[in-house]
Design an enzyme around this catalytic site. Sequence first.
Site, PDB file in Angstrom:
ATOM      1  N   THR A  35       0.923  -1.178  -0.047  1.00 41.04           N
ATOM      2  CA  THR A  35       0.165   0.015   0.047  1.00 41.04           C
ATOM      3  C   THR A  35       0.859   1.210  -0.064  1.00 41.04           C
ATOM      4  OG1 THR A  35      -0.158   0.045   2.367  1.00 41.04           O
ATOM      5  CG2 THR A  35      -1.971  -1.232   1.302  1.00 41.04           C
ATOM      6  N   GLY A  36       0.309   2.375  -0.409  1.00 37.45           N
ATOM      7  CA  GLY A  36       1.165   3.479  -0.530  1.00 37.45           C
ATOM      8  C   GLY A  36       2.283   3.437  -1.321  1.00 37.45           C
ATOM      9  N   SER A  39       4.596   6.967  -3.624  1.00 33.56           N
ATOM     10  CA  SER A  39       5.437   7.877  -3.164  1.00 33.56           C
ATOM     11  C   SER A  39       6.384   7.349  -2.027  1.00 33.56           C
ATOM     12  CB  SER A  39       4.756   9.141  -3.015  1.00 33.56           C
ATOM     13  OG  SER A  39       4.276   9.502  -1.806  1.00 33.56           O
ATOM     14  N   GLY A  40       7.474   8.211  -1.742  1.00 33.63           N
ATOM     15  CA  GLY A  40       8.185   8.028  -0.499  1.00 33.63           C
ATOM     16  C   GLY A  40       8.845   6.564  -0.125  1.00 33.63           C
ATOM     17  N   ILE A  41       8.697   6.398   1.183  1.00 39.21           N
ATOM     18  CA  ILE A  41       9.309   4.971   1.435  1.00 39.21           C
ATOM     19  C   ILE A  41       8.570   3.694   0.677  1.00 39.21           C
ATOM     20  CG2 ILE A  41       9.647   3.533   3.551  1.00 39.21           C
ATOM     21  CD1 ILE A  41       9.339   6.188   5.273  1.00 39.21           C
ATOM     22  N   GLY A  42       7.391   3.810   0.468  1.00 38.94           N
ATOM     23  CA  GLY A  42       6.423   2.741  -0.321  1.00 38.94           C
ATOM     24  C   GLY A  42       7.090   2.612  -1.603  1.00 38.94           C
ATOM     25  N   SER A 168       6.966   3.348  12.734  1.00 38.09           N
ATOM     26  CA  SER A 168       7.667   4.339  12.704  1.00 38.09           C
ATOM     27  C   SER A 168       8.433   4.147  14.246  1.00 38.09           C
ATOM     28  CB  SER A 168       6.728   5.614  13.142  1.00 38.09           C
ATOM     29  OG  SER A 168       7.627   6.801  13.491  1.00 38.09           O
ATOM     30  N   TYR A 181      -0.943  10.328  15.593  1.00 35.91           N
ATOM     31  CA  TYR A 181      -0.170   9.851  14.618  1.00 35.91           C
ATOM     32  C   TYR A 181       0.621   8.599  15.362  1.00 35.91           C
ATOM     33  CZ  TYR A 181       3.736   8.911  11.272  1.00 35.91           C
ATOM     34  OH  TYR A 181       4.731   8.250  10.614  1.00 35.91           O
TER      35      TYR A 181
HETATM   36  N1  LIG Z   1       8.381  10.171   6.554  1.00 32.02           N
HETATM   37  C1  LIG Z   1       8.626   9.747   7.864  1.00 32.02           C
HETATM   38  O1  LIG Z   1       9.318  10.592   8.450  1.00 32.02           O
HETATM   39  C2  LIG Z   1       8.141   8.413   8.185  1.00 32.02           C
HETATM   40  C3  LIG Z   1       8.689   8.054   9.329  1.00 32.02           C
HETATM   41  C4  LIG Z   1       8.416   6.966   9.932  1.00 32.02           C
HETATM   42  C5  LIG Z   1       7.169   6.105   9.290  1.00 32.02           C
HETATM   43  N2  LIG Z   1       6.797   6.652   8.274  1.00 32.02           N
HETATM   44  C6  LIG Z   1       5.764   5.959   7.720  1.00 32.02           C
HETATM   45  O2  LIG Z   1       5.811   5.382   6.395  1.00 32.02           O
HETATM   46  C7  LIG Z   1       4.680   5.162   5.740  1.00 32.02           C
HETATM   47  C8  LIG Z   1       4.880   5.782   4.427  1.00 32.02           C
HETATM   48  O3  LIG Z   1       5.137   7.336   4.553  1.00 32.02           O
HETATM   49  P1  LIG Z   1       6.031   8.206   3.683  1.00 32.02           P
HETATM   50  O4  LIG Z   1       6.753   9.090   4.304  1.00 32.02           O
HETATM   51  O5  LIG Z   1       6.829   7.620   2.421  1.00 32.02           O
HETATM   52  O6  LIG Z   1       4.749   9.176   2.980  1.00 32.02           O
HETATM   53  P2  LIG Z   1       4.214   9.639   1.534  1.00 32.02           P
HETATM   54  O7  LIG Z   1       5.448   9.812   0.551  1.00 32.02           O
HETATM   55  O8  LIG Z   1       3.275  10.650   1.835  1.00 32.02           O
HETATM   56  O9  LIG Z   1       3.779   8.309   1.074  1.00 32.02           O
HETATM   57  C9  LIG Z   1       2.354   7.914   1.826  1.00 32.02           C
HETATM   58  C10 LIG Z   1       1.750   6.809   0.898  1.00 32.02           C
HETATM   59  O10 LIG Z   1       0.683   6.524   1.417  1.00 32.02           O
HETATM   60  C11 LIG Z   1      -0.692   6.731   0.411  1.00 32.02           C
HETATM   61  N3  LIG Z   1      -1.963   6.880   1.079  1.00 32.02           N
HETATM   62  C12 LIG Z   1      -2.138   8.095   1.831  1.00 32.02           C
HETATM   63  N4  LIG Z   1      -3.538   8.010   2.058  1.00 32.02           N
HETATM   64  C13 LIG Z   1      -4.265   7.145   1.453  1.00 32.02           C
HETATM   65  C14 LIG Z   1      -5.369   6.594   1.231  1.00 32.02           C
HETATM   66  N5  LIG Z   1      -6.313   7.238   1.830  1.00 32.02           N
HETATM   67  N6  LIG Z   1      -5.391   5.412   0.605  1.00 32.02           N
HETATM   68  C15 LIG Z   1      -4.501   4.898  -0.090  1.00 32.02           C
HETATM   69  N7  LIG Z   1      -3.213   5.288   0.083  1.00 32.02           N
HETATM   70  C16 LIG Z   1      -3.163   6.314   0.690  1.00 32.02           C
HETATM   71  C17 LIG Z   1      -0.215   7.709  -0.421  1.00 32.02           C
HETATM   72  O11 LIG Z   1      -0.815   7.628  -1.741  1.00 32.02           O
HETATM   73  P3  LIG Z   1      -0.952   8.975  -2.699  1.00 32.02           P
HETATM   74  O12 LIG Z   1       0.351   8.959  -3.236  1.00 32.02           O
HETATM   75  O13 LIG Z   1      -1.980   8.470  -3.497  1.00 32.02           O
HETATM   76  O14 LIG Z   1      -1.290   9.869  -1.708  1.00 32.02           O
HETATM   77  C18 LIG Z   1       1.261   7.388  -0.569  1.00 32.02           C
HETATM   78  O15 LIG Z   1       1.631   6.493  -1.356  1.00 32.02           O
HETATM   79  C19 LIG Z   1       3.788   5.881   6.409  1.00 32.02           C
HETATM   80  O16 LIG Z   1       2.958   4.774   7.085  1.00 32.02           O
HETATM   81  C20 LIG Z   1       4.488   6.509   7.408  1.00 32.02           C
HETATM   82  O17 LIG Z   1       3.821   6.753   8.543  1.00 32.02           O
HETATM   83  C21 LIG Z   1       7.038   7.840   7.614  1.00 32.02           C
END
Ligand SMILES: NC(=O)c1ccc[n+]([C@@H]2O[C@H](COP(=O)([O-])OP(=O)(O)OC[C@H]3O[C@@H](n4cnc5c(N)ncnc54)[C@H](OP(=O)(O)O)[C@@H]3O)[C@@H](O)[C@H]2O)c1
Length: 291
Positions: A35-36, A39-42, A168, A181
């Site tokens: 899922t996700g 972008s980003g980590i996914g 996280s 969060y």
């Molecule tokens: N960045 C940090 O500092 C950090 C640290 C620790 C853990 N994390 C965790 O890592 C994971 C990925 O985060 P990221 O930092 O890579 O953020 P990100 O780049 O914003 O990616 C988030 C992903 O989740 C998807 N998403 C959000 N809402 C959604 C929905 N309603 N239905 C389906 N998909 C949805 C987004 O899809 P769209 O592209 O369509 O919006 C995007 O692909 C998250 O669980 C976050 O909590 C992040």
Amino acid sequence: MHSHPAKGRLAPCPATSWATRMGKFDLSGKNVLITGASSGIGKELSRCFAAEGANLYMGCRPSEKDQLEGWAAEVEQAYGVKTATFPIDLASDRGPEELHEAARKAAGKIDVLVNNAGIFRYGSFHEIPLDYHDCLVRVNLMAYYKLMRLAIPHMVEAREGRVLNVVSAAAFQPTVYHAIYGAAKSFVQSLSEAVNQEVRGTGVKICTLNPPYTDTALLRDGGFPTNIWWLKVSGLCDAGTIARKGTRAFKAGKEVYIPGFINAFLHTILIRFFPRRVVNAISCWSLRVRA
Ligand SMILES: NC(=O)c1ccc[n+]([C@@H]2O[C@H](COP(=O)([O-])OP(=O)(O)OC[C@H]3O[C@@H](n4cnc5c(N)ncnc54)[C@H](OP(=O)(O)O)[C@@H]3O)[C@@H](O)[C@H]2O)c1
């Protein structure tokens, strides 16, 4: 005397090889629902998994459909793996169920579930709109547990499977100004560790990847301030590095993985030596916006 209801179903799985017994996992040819992935980590995890030869069944929000389709085509061409995309809103009532059903139909069988989609907003708990909190709980918490609940029975039946929950470092202590969060992350951490114990011996494993703050759209769009004390000390990680390290740990069978020695020490060992009120005060001080 009552027999344990789960005993028959969770009978031990005969180990097939040394690598399996050591908990190692080969991603080659496996079907991965992530899922996700847009972008980003996914996105970076999907790149790493494809490089290992895994077929990718990727989800995103409907608004990012074209972007994810473009990414899927790129991955197919670069790594020669199968891909399919599912633009399904995980915040909708039956989003997780729809995603699981569609991915299973396309893949035949899901070997690995990567729960990664998430949203974030920085601010005081009592000022962030209730609708936003609802959405966060649905995406960051309910979608994780629902997809686990839907996917794990098939894995147990197949006597093989992995869940990688992207949680996280925030899961290990309260996080002020992103209280909901952090609370959702603690829920997923607790759930992952408990279920992992329950399925021990069935060939299934639940792992968590616990990144520290990472430079992605999540923090940028969520208004995470750049002038907090914590960031001055730790800086922001890079999503590609987190995904590469996370994939390595996942393949090695690590059940809880916090990238970086200092982060791991801080979040799992050091905090145990301090009273909760001290940990909370430090969290508040280090995450508060500075003038
Ligand atoms: N960045 C940090 O500092 C950090 C640290 C620790 C853990 N994390 C965790 O890592 C994971 C990925 O985060 P990221 O930092 O890579 O953020 P990100 O780049 O914003 O990616 C988030 C992903 O989740 C998807 N998403 C959000 N809402 C959604 C929905 N309603 N239905 C389906 N998909 C949805 C987004 O899809 P769209 O592209 O369509 O919006 C995007 O692909 C998250 O669980 C976050 O909590 C992040």
